[in-house]
Design an enzyme around this catalytic site. Structure first.
Site, PDB file in Angstrom:
ATOM      1  N   LYS A  59     -10.561   4.283  14.143  1.00  0.00           N
ATOM      2  CA  LYS A  59     -10.953   2.895  13.847  1.00  0.00           C
ATOM      3  C   LYS A  59     -12.165   2.470  14.667  1.00  0.00           C
ATOM      4  O   LYS A  59     -13.006   1.719  14.180  1.00  0.00           O
ATOM      5  CB  LYS A  59      -9.785   1.934  14.061  1.00  0.00           C
ATOM      6  CG  LYS A  59      -8.704   2.098  12.990  1.00  0.00           C
ATOM      7  CD  LYS A  59      -7.788   0.901  12.887  1.00  0.00           C
ATOM      8  CE  LYS A  59      -6.873   1.066  11.690  1.00  0.00           C
ATOM      9  NZ  LYS A  59      -5.864   0.042  11.568  1.00  0.00           N
ATOM     10  N   LYS A  83      -6.019   9.883   4.724  1.00  0.00           N
ATOM     11  CA  LYS A  83      -4.803   9.206   4.262  1.00  0.00           C
ATOM     12  C   LYS A  83      -5.153   7.939   3.473  1.00  0.00           C
ATOM     13  O   LYS A  83      -6.185   7.307   3.691  1.00  0.00           O
ATOM     14  CB  LYS A  83      -3.900   8.864   5.444  1.00  0.00           C
ATOM     15  CG  LYS A  83      -4.380   7.722   6.297  1.00  0.00           C
ATOM     16  CD  LYS A  83      -3.247   7.170   7.147  1.00  0.00           C
ATOM     17  CE  LYS A  83      -3.652   5.832   7.739  1.00  0.00           C
ATOM     18  NZ  LYS A  83      -2.672   4.797   7.697  1.00  0.00           N
ATOM     19  N   LYS A  98      -4.965   0.762   3.769  1.00  0.00           N
ATOM     20  CA  LYS A  98      -5.274  -0.599   3.307  1.00  0.00           C
ATOM     21  C   LYS A  98      -6.748  -0.911   3.512  1.00  0.00           C
ATOM     22  O   LYS A  98      -7.349  -1.619   2.736  1.00  0.00           O
ATOM     23  CB  LYS A  98      -4.524  -1.641   4.159  1.00  0.00           C
ATOM     24  CG  LYS A  98      -3.054  -1.656   4.037  1.00  0.00           C
ATOM     25  CD  LYS A  98      -2.530  -2.849   4.850  1.00  0.00           C
ATOM     26  CE  LYS A  98      -1.189  -2.549   5.437  1.00  0.00           C
ATOM     27  NZ  LYS A  98      -1.251  -2.052   6.822  1.00  0.00           N
TER      28      LYS A  98
HETATM   29  N1  AQP Z   1      -1.108   7.040   3.654  1.00  0.00           N
HETATM   30  C1  AQP Z   1       0.082   6.860   4.171  1.00  0.00           C
HETATM   31  N2  AQP Z   1       1.086   7.729   3.887  1.00  0.00           N
HETATM   32  C2  AQP Z   1       2.329   7.542   4.405  1.00  0.00           C
HETATM   33  N3  AQP Z   1       2.635   6.517   5.229  1.00  0.00           N
HETATM   34  C3  AQP Z   1       1.658   5.630   5.536  1.00  0.00           C
HETATM   35  N4  AQP Z   1       1.636   4.531   6.301  1.00  0.00           N
HETATM   36  C4  AQP Z   1       0.399   4.005   6.287  1.00  0.00           C
HETATM   37  N5  AQP Z   1      -0.410   4.735   5.511  1.00  0.00           N
HETATM   38  C5  AQP Z   1       0.341   5.762   5.023  1.00  0.00           C
HETATM   39  C6  AQP Z   1       2.786   4.016   7.007  1.00  0.00           C
HETATM   40  O1  AQP Z   1       2.976   2.676   6.620  1.00  0.00           O
HETATM   41  C7  AQP Z   1       3.508   1.947   7.723  1.00  0.00           C
HETATM   42  C8  AQP Z   1       2.733   0.694   7.911  1.00  0.00           C
HETATM   43  O2  AQP Z   1       1.441   0.959   8.338  1.00  0.00           O
HETATM   44  P1  AQP Z   1       0.648  -0.158   9.133  1.00  0.00           P
HETATM   45  O3  AQP Z   1       0.485  -1.353   8.297  1.00  0.00           O
HETATM   46  O4  AQP Z   1       1.269  -0.390  10.440  1.00  0.00           O
HETATM   47  O5  AQP Z   1      -0.741   0.434   9.435  1.00  0.00           O
HETATM   48  P2  AQP Z   1      -1.394   1.791   9.183  1.00  0.00           P
HETATM   49  O6  AQP Z   1      -0.501   2.908   9.536  1.00  0.00           O
HETATM   50  O7  AQP Z   1      -2.694   1.761   9.908  1.00  0.00           O
HETATM   51  O8  AQP Z   1      -1.556   1.688   7.603  1.00  0.00           O
HETATM   52  P3  AQP Z   1      -2.843   1.463   6.746  1.00  0.00           P
HETATM   53  O9  AQP Z   1      -2.400   1.237   5.365  1.00  0.00           O
HETATM   54  O10 AQP Z   1      -3.821   2.543   6.967  1.00  0.00           O
HETATM   55  O11 AQP Z   1      -3.426   0.099   7.269  1.00  0.00           O
HETATM   56  P4  AQP Z   1      -4.827  -0.220   7.947  1.00  0.00           P
HETATM   57  O12 AQP Z   1      -5.864   0.286   7.000  1.00  0.00           O
HETATM   58  O13 AQP Z   1      -4.815  -1.721   8.086  1.00  0.00           O
HETATM   59  O14 AQP Z   1      -4.874   0.469   9.269  1.00  0.00           O
HETATM   60  C9  AQP Z   1       3.477   2.887   8.932  1.00  0.00           C
HETATM   61  O15 AQP Z   1       4.764   3.419   9.098  1.00  0.00           O
HETATM   62  C10 AQP Z   1       2.521   3.942   8.510  1.00  0.00           C
HETATM   63  O16 AQP Z   1       2.784   5.168   9.145  1.00  0.00           O
END
Ligand code: AQP
Length: 334
Positions: A116, A199, A202
């Site tokens: 990030k 991966k 969001k």
């Molecule tokens: N691609 C993924 N595959 C499986 N699990 C995923 N998680 C996120 N992306 C994947 C799991 O979703 C939960 C919530 O995630 P988060 O909101 O805490 O943040 P993150 O892991 O950083 O998810 P994002 O979607 O990538 O959000 P942004 O872009 O805002 O950082 C966690 O259990 C995560 O492992």
């Protein structure tokens, strides 16, 4: 089994954008299963979301949206505690305390921080982004958690939580339970539809990276139609050889409840076009009940807020016991 004898499960999701099928398959689907067998707490981690700048109006909207998606997916407030992180001040309190005991180097080597922060200039990297894992450690440790259902991207943070807890226990005496991550192998890392090397996320730049849980059927069909594939034409789960198709097969398997081997057999001799067309329908149908329930919940925001306030009250009582013990051990005057 009595609640006190069950294992405690804690997990959270950031209201940092549109929740996608990676969040659903990697996290929420497991939450729903776990609420029956465990003592579960599911949080909407808005204090984590602000580690990158958020528009206040959108943050509020997304926080309630995540709560409604939890409920729409089948998390039941009678079985699990659902609450907003910022409504329980012990999270920020313990997060600060753990910050004071965590070596800088351990935070700097976290993959999420490296990924990030690489997207910002040095001046744009906020201290909160670096300290994200200590706040996550606080979230988990406050509830004497046994298991943390997460996707693979968060595994490193749960490992760090364990070492922070161990260090604290060694210095001040037994205070925190040591938690373990709980990964669903098949869905621990759902990859982007536009790039099977990264991966699904969001905050990905391209809108075609993910299928949001609230995407319309036509949006879902369009995104799957243009999803990247691999060379060749075989529908086969082989992560190294065919990462993009393997990702789509895993999604198919999870939404249809069919084993991967059955899917490979069903599409033997068929091409990517046929497979993608069917996959789109499987996902559209799979998300339909959640989307319908969401529409009903949306009409009653007060009802959802009531559930969240009751959840925060219960969480605060439980977190209060741990934070009191921590403060006493540190020498704070109570
Ligand atoms: N691609 C993924 N595959 C499986 N699990 C995923 N998680 C996120 N992306 C994947 C799991 O979703 C939960 C919530 O995630 P988060 O909101 O805490 O943040 P993150 O892991 O950083 O998810 P994002 O979607 O990538 O959000 P942004 O872009 O805002 O950082 C966690 O259990 C995560 O492992």
């Amino acid at each position: 089994m009595e609640k006190s004898k069950k294992q405690t499960v804690f997990s959270g999701i950031q209201p940092s954008g549109n929740l996608h099928i990676g969040n659903y398959l990697g996290a929420i689907k497991q939450f729903v299963r776990l609420q029956d067998e465990t003592d579960a707490l599911f949080c909407i981690v808005d204090e984590h979301a602000i580690t990158v700048p958020q528009d206040p109006r959108i943050l509020r909207e997304k926080t309630l949206e995540v709560a409604m998606l939890y409920l729409a997916a089948g998390i039941d407030p009678k079985k699990a505690v659902i609450f907003i992180q910022s409504q329980v001040p012990a999270h920020a309190e313990l997060g600060w305390i753990l910050n004071t005991m965590t070596p800088l180097g351990e935070l700097e080597r976290m993959t999420q921080f490296k990924d990030k922060s690489a997207k910002s200039s040095k001046a744009g990297i906020l201290a909160g982004l670096l300290n994200y894992p200590t706040l996550m450690a606080a979230d988990i440790l406050l509830y004497q958690t046994d298991l943390v259902p997460v996707g693979k991207d968060q595994k490193q943070h749960v490992e760090l939580t364990r070492s922070i807890a161990e260090r604290f226990n060694n210095r001040f005496g037994q205070t925190f339970k040591l938690p373990k991550e709980l990964l669903n192998k098949q869905t621990a890392r759902i990859m982007g539809l536009d790039n099977a090397e990264k991966k699904m996320s969001k905050s990905a730049e391209s809108k075609n990276n993910h299928i949001a849980l609230l995407d319309t059927p036509d949006e879902i069909r369009r995104k799957i139609k243009i999803a990247v594939t691999d060379s060749g034409s075989e529908i086969k789960y082989a992560l190294k050889e065919k990462p993009a198709i393997s990702n789509l097969v895993a999604i198919y398997s999870e939404f249809s409840d069919k084993p991967i081997s059955d899917i490979e057999k069903m599409y033997f001799g068929k091409g990517y076009g046929d497979f993608k067309k069917d996959l789109a329908e499987v996902v559209v149908e799979g998300l339909k009940p959640l989307q319908e329930k969401f529409k009903t919940l949306e009409k009653d925001p007060e009802g959802v807020l009531k559930i969240l306030r009751a959840g925060a009250k219960e969480a605060a009582e439980r977190a209060g016991r741990t934070i009191k013990d921590v403060k006493k051990k540190l020498g704070f005057v109570l």
